[in-house]
Structure formats: C-alpha cells, structure tokens
Scaffold this motif. Structure first.
Motif, PDB file in Angstrom:
ATOM      1  N   ALA A  32       0.840  -1.189   0.000  1.00  0.00           N
ATOM      2  CA  ALA A  32       0.000   0.000   0.000  1.00  0.00           C
ATOM      3  C   ALA A  32       0.879   1.245   0.000  1.00  0.00           C
ATOM      4  CB  ALA A  32      -0.925   0.007   1.214  1.00  0.00           C
ATOM      5  N   ARG A  33       0.264   2.386  -0.255  1.00  0.00           N
ATOM      6  CA  ARG A  33       0.996   3.656  -0.274  1.00  0.00           C
ATOM      7  C   ARG A  33       0.965   4.279   1.121  1.00  0.00           C
ATOM      8  NH1 ARG A  33      -2.237   4.149  -4.992  1.00  0.00           N
ATOM      9  NH2 ARG A  33      -3.295   5.947  -4.051  1.00  0.00           N
ATOM     10  N   MET A  38       3.359   8.618  -2.453  1.00  0.00           N
ATOM     11  CA  MET A  38       4.048   9.373  -3.495  1.00  0.00           C
ATOM     12  C   MET A  38       3.171   9.622  -4.723  1.00  0.00           C
ATOM     13  SD  MET A  38       6.986  10.177  -2.386  1.00  0.00           S
ATOM     14  CE  MET A  38       8.285   9.712  -1.252  1.00  0.00           C
ATOM     15  N   TYR A  39       2.023   8.955  -4.800  1.00  0.00           N
ATOM     16  CA  TYR A  39       1.116   9.154  -5.927  1.00  0.00           C
ATOM     17  C   TYR A  39       0.431  10.524  -5.845  1.00  0.00           C
ATOM     18  CZ  TYR A  39      -2.591   8.177  -9.324  1.00  0.00           C
ATOM     19  OH  TYR A  39      -3.442   8.223 -10.394  1.00  0.00           O
ATOM     20  N   PHE A  70       9.180   0.039  -4.867  1.00  0.00           N
ATOM     21  CA  PHE A  70       8.870   1.155  -5.756  1.00  0.00           C
ATOM     22  C   PHE A  70       9.231   0.824  -7.196  1.00  0.00           C
ATOM     23  CE2 PHE A  70       8.777   5.293  -3.036  1.00  0.00           C
ATOM     24  CZ  PHE A  70       7.938   4.701  -2.115  1.00  0.00           C
ATOM     25  N   THR A  71       8.466   1.376  -8.115  1.00  0.00           N
ATOM     26  CA  THR A  71       8.803   1.287  -9.532  1.00  0.00           C
ATOM     27  C   THR A  71       9.570   2.528  -9.983  1.00  0.00           C
ATOM     28  OG1 THR A  71       6.693   2.289 -10.171  1.00  0.00           O
ATOM     29  CG2 THR A  71       6.771  -0.116 -10.056  1.00  0.00           C
ATOM     30  N   SER A 148       2.200   2.795  -8.245  1.00  0.00           N
ATOM     31  CA  SER A 148       2.826   1.516  -7.896  1.00  0.00           C
ATOM     32  C   SER A 148       3.993   1.667  -6.922  1.00  0.00           C
ATOM     33  CB  SER A 148       3.304   0.808  -9.166  1.00  0.00           C
ATOM     34  OG  SER A 148       2.209   0.519  -9.998  1.00  0.00           O
ATOM     35  N   ASP A 149       4.262   2.892  -6.453  1.00  0.00           N
ATOM     36  CA  ASP A 149       5.314   3.105  -5.449  1.00  0.00           C
ATOM     37  C   ASP A 149       4.709   2.799  -4.083  1.00  0.00           C
ATOM     38  OD1 ASP A 149       7.159   3.868  -7.374  1.00  0.00           O
ATOM     39  OD2 ASP A 149       6.640   5.987  -7.218  1.00  0.00           O
ATOM     40  N   LYS A 150       4.962   1.575  -3.606  1.00  0.00           N
ATOM     41  CA  LYS A 150       4.265   1.087  -2.407  1.00  0.00           C
ATOM     42  C   LYS A 150       5.236   0.568  -1.361  1.00  0.00           C
ATOM     43  CE  LYS A 150       0.077  -0.015  -4.939  1.00  0.00           C
ATOM     44  NZ  LYS A 150      -0.919  -1.033  -5.272  1.00  0.00           N
TER      45      LYS A 150
END
Length: 190
Positions: A32-33, A38-39, A70-71, A148-150
């Motif tokens: 989860a974020r 960061m989204y 993180f992507t 997708s930065d989780k």
C-alpha cells in the motif's frame, strides 16, 4: 589514566550496541501507499503501535525502518515524522502534531525496487508506555509519482490508522483535516 578512560568509553559503547534491540511489527503481506503516498503531491498518515507489539515497556526509539517496493527511483524526498503516546485504543481523528514530538524532519531516499528504508531520528524518542503514535507527513511537493510506489503493509484491526492525500490542499499536521480515511492497514515497521 587516559587508557582507563578510553577503555571505559569503549566498554559503554559496546554495551550500548549489544543492548540495542530491533522490533519488527507486521508481516508485510500486503502492499500500500503507506506511510508515504508518493502518488499524491502531499500526504498525512497516522497509526498506533500497541505495547504487546513493541515487546518492551520503555526505552529510547532512535529510528524507524520501512520496506518499500517502488517502480520509481525517488532520491531526497522531504519527510517529517512525529512520535508520541496515547491511551486511545483506536483512531477516528488525528492526534495533532503539537501533541507529539518531531523526531525527524529531513530528506529520505526511496530507491526503486525492494529496499529497507532506514530513517535515523534526529531527536530520539523516549517511550515510557501506552500506545505509540506515529504521524508521517509528505510535505507538498511539485510532483506526484507512480501509483505503484508502495510499501509492505498489513491489516490488523479496523481503526488503528488514518490517512489523507491531495494534489492541491496543503495539510497542516498541527491542525489536521477532519474526516480521514480510517483503516487497520499500516506499514511493516522496524
């Protein structure tokens, strides 16, 4: 005399490092974020850690570790962290930062891939019991990043965590917004 003093200092340093204990809370079986989203250009996150999870009655907390996946490679992102204690067993509204201790206000690197994000506090926190409160802010940034930065997370209970995120509203941790998203999800934390 100098050798004896040096020897005593070295013994105290060695004993201190041997007595330091790391406690990991959570299995990290979800993503989860949280605690940093960061989204969105800025976010707030607050959660409780219970005494039975901490496994110690009192002590100095000198830092925290989160586990990201993180992507995007995100170096030098500003983060603020406050700690405090409460007798509240659940959260429905934020405990304002003015009732907590600012333990970190600085830049953190969030590398791409699976990593341990190790944050050493600039102000160690003396935990003396009750439920530990952690409040994390991502101050307003000029950019948002991948959804997708989780972080590795888990869900335990239903009302231990709160969060807000926005691209346009700058949140004030001293006067946090009403009506947060309430959940039992929180980051795997060491």
């Amino acid at each position: 005399m100098k050798r004896l003093s040096l020897l005593l200092v070295m013994i105290f340093i060695l004993l201190g490092s041997l007595l330091a204990t790391e406690v990991t809370i959570g299995a990290g079986n979800e993503q989860a974020r949280k605690p940093v989203d960061m989204y969105w250009k800025n976010s707030l996150f607050q959660t409780l850690y219970y005494p039975d999870e901490l496994t110690f009655a009192a002590g100095t907390i000198t830092g925290v570790k989160f586990y990201n996946n993180f992507t995007t490679d995100l170096p030098s992102k500003p983060i603020k962290i406050w700690l405090g204690t409460t007798t509240q067993a659940t959260l429905s509204t934020y405990i304002p930062s003015t009732q907590l201790t600012l333990v970190f206000d600085g830049m953190v690197n969030f590398p791409m891939g699976s990593n341990t994000i190790d944050i050493t506090f600039t102000t160690p926190f003396m935990y003396t019991g009750n439920n530990l409160v952690m409040f994390v802010q991502r101050p307003m940034d000029t950019d948002w990043f991948s959804s997708s930065d989780k972080f590795l997370c888990q869900t335990v209970g239903t009302a231990r965590s709160l969060n807000h995120q926005s691209d346009s509203t700058t949140y004030d941790p001293a006067a946090p917004p009403a009506s947060p998203t309430i959940s039992g999800q929180f980051p795997k934390t060491t």
